[in-house]
Design an enzyme around this catalytic site. Structure first.
Site, PDB file in Angstrom:
ATOM      1  N   LYS A   1      -4.843  -1.547  15.751  1.00 53.09           N
ATOM      2  CA  LYS A   1      -5.332  -0.790  14.704  1.00 53.09           C
ATOM      3  C   LYS A   1      -6.778   0.140  15.111  1.00 53.09           C
ATOM      4  CE  LYS A   1      -2.744  -1.925  11.212  1.00 53.09           C
ATOM      5  NZ  LYS A   1      -1.963  -0.835  10.768  1.00 53.09           N
TER       6      LYS A   1
ATOM      7  N   SER B   1      -6.959  -0.087   9.344  1.00 56.82           N
ATOM      8  CA  SER B   1      -7.534  -1.249   8.852  1.00 56.82           C
ATOM      9  C   SER B   1      -9.032  -1.305   9.303  1.00 56.82           C
ATOM     10  CB  SER B   1      -6.659  -2.462   9.536  1.00 56.82           C
ATOM     11  OG  SER B   1      -7.202  -3.709   9.154  1.00 56.82           O
TER      12      SER B   1
ATOM     13  N   TYR C   1      -3.528  -7.338  16.749  1.00 52.69           N
ATOM     14  CA  TYR C   1      -3.586  -6.633  15.488  1.00 52.69           C
ATOM     15  C   TYR C   1      -4.667  -5.727  15.416  1.00 52.69           C
ATOM     16  CZ  TYR C   1      -3.515  -5.180  10.548  1.00 52.69           C
ATOM     17  OH  TYR C   1      -3.822  -4.580   9.521  1.00 52.69           O
TER      18      TYR C   1
ATOM     19  N   ILE D   1       0.830  -1.257   0.020  1.00 51.83           N
ATOM     20  CA  ILE D   1       0.070   0.017   0.023  1.00 51.83           C
ATOM     21  C   ILE D   1       0.863   1.239  -0.001  1.00 51.83           C
ATOM     22  CG2 ILE D   1      -1.840   1.443   1.442  1.00 51.83           C
ATOM     23  CD1 ILE D   1      -2.686  -1.349   2.305  1.00 51.83           C
TER      24      ILE D   1
ATOM     25  N   ASN E   1       2.494   4.559   7.777  1.00 50.34           N
ATOM     26  CA  ASN E   1       1.667   3.280   6.890  1.00 50.34           C
ATOM     27  C   ASN E   1       2.314   2.094   7.487  1.00 50.34           C
ATOM     28  OD1 ASN E   1       0.395   2.029   4.583  1.00 50.34           O
ATOM     29  ND2 ASN E   1       2.462   1.783   4.245  1.00 50.34           N
TER      30      ASN E   1
HETATM   31  P1  NAD Z   1       3.680  -4.699   3.239  1.00 53.07           P
HETATM   32  O1  NAD Z   1       4.202  -5.692   3.999  1.00 53.07           O
HETATM   33  O2  NAD Z   1       4.083  -4.531   2.027  1.00 53.07           O
HETATM   34  O3  NAD Z   1       4.074  -3.061   4.087  1.00 53.07           O
HETATM   35  C1  NAD Z   1       4.349  -3.119   5.377  1.00 53.07           C
HETATM   36  C2  NAD Z   1       5.705  -1.882   5.447  1.00 53.07           C
HETATM   37  O4  NAD Z   1       6.115  -1.631   6.956  1.00 53.07           O
HETATM   38  C3  NAD Z   1       6.993  -2.693   4.777  1.00 53.07           C
HETATM   39  O5  NAD Z   1       7.416  -1.578   3.804  1.00 53.07           O
HETATM   40  C4  NAD Z   1       8.100  -2.700   5.805  1.00 53.07           C
HETATM   41  O6  NAD Z   1       9.348  -2.579   5.405  1.00 53.07           O
HETATM   42  C5  NAD Z   1       7.555  -1.683   6.799  1.00 53.07           C
HETATM   43  N1  NAD Z   1       7.884  -1.645   8.121  1.00 53.07           N
HETATM   44  C6  NAD Z   1       7.515  -3.128   9.078  1.00 53.07           C
HETATM   45  N2  NAD Z   1       8.093  -2.953  10.033  1.00 53.07           N
HETATM   46  C7  NAD Z   1       8.876  -1.941  10.289  1.00 53.07           C
HETATM   47  C8  NAD Z   1       9.723  -1.282  11.080  1.00 53.07           C
HETATM   48  N3  NAD Z   1      10.004  -1.629  12.066  1.00 53.07           N
HETATM   49  N4  NAD Z   1      10.357  -0.153  10.477  1.00 53.07           N
HETATM   50  C9  NAD Z   1      10.260   0.413   9.423  1.00 53.07           C
HETATM   51  N5  NAD Z   1       9.281  -0.005   8.648  1.00 53.07           N
HETATM   52  C10 NAD Z   1       8.608  -1.288   8.930  1.00 53.07           C
HETATM   53  O7  NAD Z   1       2.235  -4.848   3.751  1.00 53.07           O
HETATM   54  P2  NAD Z   1       0.966  -3.560   3.465  1.00 53.07           P
HETATM   55  O8  NAD Z   1      -0.154  -4.540   3.283  1.00 53.07           O
HETATM   56  O9  NAD Z   1       1.406  -2.817   2.348  1.00 53.07           O
HETATM   57  O10 NAD Z   1       0.838  -2.796   4.917  1.00 53.07           O
HETATM   58  C11 NAD Z   1       0.730  -1.410   4.880  1.00 53.07           C
HETATM   59  C12 NAD Z   1      -0.017  -1.226   6.012  1.00 53.07           C
HETATM   60  O11 NAD Z   1      -1.371  -1.420   5.891  1.00 53.07           O
HETATM   61  C13 NAD Z   1       0.065  -1.932   7.435  1.00 53.07           C
HETATM   62  O12 NAD Z   1       0.015  -0.969   8.431  1.00 53.07           O
HETATM   63  C14 NAD Z   1      -1.035  -2.685   7.398  1.00 53.07           C
HETATM   64  O13 NAD Z   1      -1.449  -3.129   8.668  1.00 53.07           O
HETATM   65  C15 NAD Z   1      -1.982  -2.185   6.710  1.00 53.07           C
HETATM   66  N6  NAD Z   1      -3.151  -2.868   6.251  1.00 53.07           N
HETATM   67  C16 NAD Z   1      -2.938  -3.685   5.039  1.00 53.07           C
HETATM   68  C17 NAD Z   1      -3.773  -4.634   4.708  1.00 53.07           C
HETATM   69  C18 NAD Z   1      -3.819  -5.706   3.904  1.00 53.07           C
HETATM   70  O14 NAD Z   1      -4.844  -6.581   3.475  1.00 53.07           O
HETATM   71  N7  NAD Z   1      -2.739  -5.812   3.044  1.00 53.07           N
HETATM   72  C19 NAD Z   1      -5.412  -4.305   5.095  1.00 53.07           C
HETATM   73  C20 NAD Z   1      -5.521  -3.488   6.322  1.00 53.07           C
HETATM   74  C21 NAD Z   1      -4.418  -2.533   6.691  1.00 53.07           C
END
Ligand code: NAD
Length: 275
Positions: free
Chosen positions: A183, A164, A179, A34, A106
């Site tokens: 959120k 989320s 989680y 995202i 994010n």
């Molecule tokens: P993703 O794994 O591609 O992205 C998560 C990012 O967070 C990665 O780039 C990672 O490097 C970074 N990250 C994690 N721990 C870190 C740390 N300690 N320091 C620096 N960076 C860190 O997954 P995504 O789905 O794009 O998730 C992005 C956000 O969206 C998250 O907060 C996730 O909870 C939320 N989200 C995702 C979904 C889904 O279905 N994919 C749904 C609802 C919410």
């Protein structure tokens, strides 16, 4: 009681209202999923973007996006679980760019938490709780604390937190209480800070959250395919989202089109939360 303010002059051109030209936008977790889609969407609207990454190198992506949209894409490495690194990160960005117009907090980790009754030791119990709270909630709060001082000094800024749909509903069949709690906290953090900062200056500091449903990213890619089939059956639109279907909400919240939007959560979940 809140301060009464004059209504500003606003032009009616959507092209101008949604433009991010001359804005400095910082996106944590911007190297994938995202976050990466938000980076590209911001760039496509003329925004200069700073990608905050942890492990995956982003130099090639940055050059590609920079060339494609003719904007500046920069990147800084930061482990967001460490408050000292977060403070240092914002110091470095301000030294280099003098301002931050938009912060998207994010970065986060996934939700395969296990059940509260499944733990076999105190260590396991504590680790399973603290791991998620640390990244998905505390790190967001620390980012808010440092950007808050910057926004206060500038008198403006848009802060967007990735919450989320799990902040609003319980996903079945997963066991993911830590989680969900994190959120829900993030969503409430956006509302609380929107009010806390509303009295500053001319009312140009805004805080909102975005609550995605199931999105195809690295995070969901790790899950068992039978589980992802179940998610699609439980989602009225019958499928998972692509990251590009989420990032438009961020463009709106980052831009002047949302100058009267604060303390709001935008849900982008294919209808999951309706049923
Ligand atoms: P993703 O794994 O591609 O992205 C998560 C990012 O967070 C990665 O780039 C990672 O490097 C970074 N990250 C994690 N721990 C870190 C740390 N300690 N320091 C620096 N960076 C860190 O997954 P995504 O789905 O794009 O998730 C992005 C956000 O969206 C998250 O907060 C996730 O909870 C939320 N989200 C995702 C979904 C889904 O279905 N994919 C749904 C609802 C919410």
């Amino acid at each position: 009681m809140f301060k009464i303010r004059n209504t500003p002059e606003i032009n009616n051109s959507s092209q101008q209202l949604f433009s991010l030209k001359n804005k400095i936008c910082v996106v944590t977790g911007g190297s994938s999923g995202i976050g990466l889609s938000v980076v590209e969407s911001f760039a496509s609207m003329g925004g200069n973007v700073i990608i905050i990454y942890n492990s995956t190198p982003v130099d090639k992506i940055a050059i590609e996006i920079e060339k494609k949209y003719n904007v500046k894409i920069d990147y800084f490495k930061c482990n967001l679980s460490l408050v000292e690194e977060i403070e240092n990160l914002f110091d470095l960005i301000i030294k280099k760019y003098n301002k931050i117009d938009v912060l998207v907090a994010n970065a986060g980790i996934g939700w395969n938490n296990g059940g509260i009754n499944d733990f076999k030791s105190h260590e396991e119990l504590i680790q399973n709780w603290e791991k998620f709270i640390k990244i998905d909630l505390s790190s967001v709060y620390y980012c808010c604390a440092f950007i808050g001082k910057i926004f206060e000094k500038q008198g403006y800024g848009s802060l967007i937190l990735t919450a989320s749909m799990s902040a609003n509903v319980i996903n079945i069949p997963q066991l993911q209480t830590p989680y969900n709690v994190a959120k829900a906290g993030v969503k409430q953090m956006a509302k609380s800070l929107a009010i806390e900062w509303s009295s500053i200056g001319n009312g140009k500091i805004r805080v909102n959250s975005v609550s995605p449903g199931y999105v195809k990213t690295k995070l969901t890619g790790k899950m068992d395919p039978t589980l992802t089939d179940k998610w699609c059956q439980l989602t009225p639109l019958g499928r998972m989202a692509l990251p590009q279907e989420i990032s438009g909400a961020y463009v709106y919240l980052a831009s002047d089109a949302s100058s009267y939007t604060t303390g709001t959560d935008i849900v982008v979940d294919g209808g999951y939360s309706c049923v």
